[in-house]
Design a protein around this motif. Structure first.
Motif, PDB file in Angstrom:
ATOM      1  N   ARG A 134      80.736  12.820   1.610  1.00 14.61           N
ATOM      2  CA  ARG A 134      82.022  12.426   2.176  1.00 14.61           C
ATOM      3  C   ARG A 134      82.566  13.584   3.004  1.00 14.61           C
ATOM      4  NH1 ARG A 134      87.199  11.242  -1.809  1.00 14.61           N
ATOM      5  NH2 ARG A 134      88.601  10.279  -0.285  1.00 14.61           N
ATOM      6  N   ASP A 135      83.420  13.283   3.926  1.00 16.53           N
ATOM      7  CA  ASP A 135      84.106  14.328   4.686  1.00 16.53           C
ATOM      8  C   ASP A 135      84.687  15.342   3.698  1.00 16.53           C
ATOM      9  OD1 ASP A 135      85.974  15.879   6.149  1.00 16.53           O
ATOM     10  OD2 ASP A 135      86.320  14.233   7.551  1.00 16.53           O
ATOM     11  N   ASP A 138      88.418  15.414   3.040  1.00 18.00           N
ATOM     12  CA  ASP A 138      88.951  14.387   2.146  1.00 18.00           C
ATOM     13  C   ASP A 138      88.568  14.658   0.696  1.00 18.00           C
ATOM     14  OD1 ASP A 138      90.414  12.781   3.856  1.00 18.00           O
ATOM     15  OD2 ASP A 138      88.692  11.578   4.436  1.00 18.00           O
ATOM     16  N   GLN A 191      76.873   7.717   3.466  1.00 18.55           N
ATOM     17  CA  GLN A 191      78.125   8.334   3.898  1.00 18.55           C
ATOM     18  C   GLN A 191      79.279   7.464   3.408  1.00 18.55           C
ATOM     19  OE1 GLN A 191      79.363   8.072   8.052  1.00 18.55           O
ATOM     20  NE2 GLN A 191      79.682  10.300   8.060  1.00 18.55           N
ATOM     21  N   GLU A 193      82.376   7.143   4.191  1.00 18.87           N
ATOM     22  CA  GLU A 193      83.215   6.499   5.194  1.00 18.87           C
ATOM     23  C   GLU A 193      82.561   5.229   5.733  1.00 18.87           C
ATOM     24  OE1 GLU A 193      84.359  10.693   4.788  1.00 18.87           O
ATOM     25  OE2 GLU A 193      82.428   9.727   5.189  1.00 18.87           O
ATOM     26  N   THR A 228      90.311   7.382   3.236  1.00 22.10           N
ATOM     27  CA  THR A 228      89.672   8.199   4.257  1.00 22.10           C
ATOM     28  C   THR A 228      90.743   8.847   5.133  1.00 22.10           C
ATOM     29  OG1 THR A 228      89.480   6.345   5.803  1.00 22.10           O
ATOM     30  CG2 THR A 228      87.641   6.713   4.287  1.00 22.10           C
ATOM     31  N   GLU A 229      90.419  10.023   5.625  1.00 22.22           N
ATOM     32  CA  GLU A 229      91.301  10.826   6.469  1.00 22.22           C
ATOM     33  C   GLU A 229      92.625  11.169   5.790  1.00 22.22           C
ATOM     34  OE1 GLU A 229      91.652   8.990  10.328  1.00 22.22           O
ATOM     35  OE2 GLU A 229      89.654   9.660  10.907  1.00 22.22           O
ATOM     36  N   LEU A 250      80.585  21.011   7.532  1.00 21.22           N
ATOM     37  CA  LEU A 250      81.272  19.907   8.206  1.00 21.22           C
ATOM     38  C   LEU A 250      80.642  19.653   9.576  1.00 21.22           C
ATOM     39  CD1 LEU A 250      85.044  20.621   7.405  1.00 21.22           C
ATOM     40  CD2 LEU A 250      83.765  18.570   6.749  1.00 21.22           C
ATOM     41  N   ASN A 254      78.280  16.442  11.087  1.00 26.22           N
ATOM     42  CA  ASN A 254      78.909  15.779  12.238  1.00 26.22           C
ATOM     43  C   ASN A 254      80.309  15.276  11.945  1.00 26.22           C
ATOM     44  OD1 ASN A 254      76.625  16.116  13.989  1.00 26.22           O
ATOM     45  ND2 ASN A 254      75.625  14.414  12.915  1.00 26.22           N
ATOM     46  N   TYR A 255      81.034  15.963  11.084  1.00 26.24           N
ATOM     47  CA  TYR A 255      82.439  15.631  10.851  1.00 26.24           C
ATOM     48  C   TYR A 255      83.345  16.407  11.806  1.00 26.24           C
ATOM     49  CZ  TYR A 255      81.515  12.937   6.612  1.00 26.24           C
ATOM     50  OH  TYR A 255      81.089  11.979   5.722  1.00 26.24           O
TER      51      TYR A 255
END
Length: 256
Positions: A134-135, A138, A191, A193, A228-229, A250, A254-255
């Motif tokens: 995950r990002d 987040d 992923q 997201e 998310t975000e 990150l 590719n975040y």
């Protein structure tokens, strides 16, 4: 078939396990640490302590998601009988699996940490693996929200942004190292997201990976996009507080 669901904490592993368990041919326990324990990677150093904590009556079915109600005493008796005089690692693991899952599921396993991979490789037992990422922003925001003001023996349960970002980055890096040792057909990276945005599509990929019909209940994922975000609101100054290692990861994912 043996299945592991793993990933950095606060990355969607729990909801994924719940969705997978809606399939009639699948059951995964929730951090039972079966594989971690037998491989010596878990926090339990003795069989007695592991059984006492994980087979505790008030927790075993709800918290650890046991497929059948089996108490500590019954498990120890069945395990000892099934294992017999065998002492090798693979025999211990398969004996415990039979006692817990009772040969009722085509796919069985646990949601837990990366130590389980090392254990099963050492035991030379086949397995498949779902890894969720995950990002990191987040993941850190979620950790801070969950553990703020709480004290815990697990050092990664921190509300400090820098420390949390470093734990996230190191966990992802560890996965990169382990992934290089696995066959590509034995793992599937997910992923969070994309899973949240297109649950039906991702569940179809999981079904193909596990070679089962797509009979999952994706409705459990309702309102998941709200998660998310979240970092934009909760840690708007993340660039000033994240570790250099986390920022590098990150970018690699590719975040950024």
């Amino acid at each position: 078939m043996r299945l592991l669901v793993t990933g950095r904490q606060r990355s969607g592993t729990t909801i994924t396990r719940r969705i997978l368990n809606t399939h009639p041919d699948i059951w995964l326990t929730n951090e039972l640490l079966l594989y971690d324990f037998f491989g010596g990677y878990g926090k339990f150093k003795s069989f007695r302590k592991w059984v006492k904590k994980r087979f505790k009556k008030t927790n075993r079915q709800e918290r650890y998601a046991f497929p059948f109600d089996i108490d500590a005493s019954s498990f120890k008796q069945q395990f000892k009988k099934k294992l017999g005089s065998n002492t090798d690692l693979s025999a211990k693991i398969t004996s415990a699996e039979i006692c817990i899952f009772q040969n009722k599921y085509k796919i069985f396993g646990d949601k837990g940490g990366l130590g389980a991979i090392n254990t099963l490789q050492e035991a030379k037992l086949p397995f498949k693996l779902l890894y969720l990422f995950r990002d990191g922003r987040d993941s850190v925001a979620s950790s801070i929200s969950r553990y703020k003001g709480k004290k815990d023996d697990d050092s990664w349960k921190t509300s400090d942004t820098f420390e949390s970002s470093l734990y996230w980055a190191n966990d992802i890096k560890k996965w990169f190292e382990l992934k290089a040792l696995l066959k590509k057909d034995d793992y599937l990276e997910i992923q969070f997201e994309q899973f949240a945005k297109n649950p039906g599509e991702i569940l179809g990929e999981i079904a193909n990976f596990l070679e089962v019909e797509d009979r999952f209940d994706s409705q459990i994922f309702d309102n998941s996009m709200a998660h998310t975000e979240r970092y934009k609101k909760e840690i708007p100054d993340w660039q000033a507080t994240f570790s250099k290692e986390a920022i590098e990861v990150l970018k690699e994912l590719n975040y950024m």
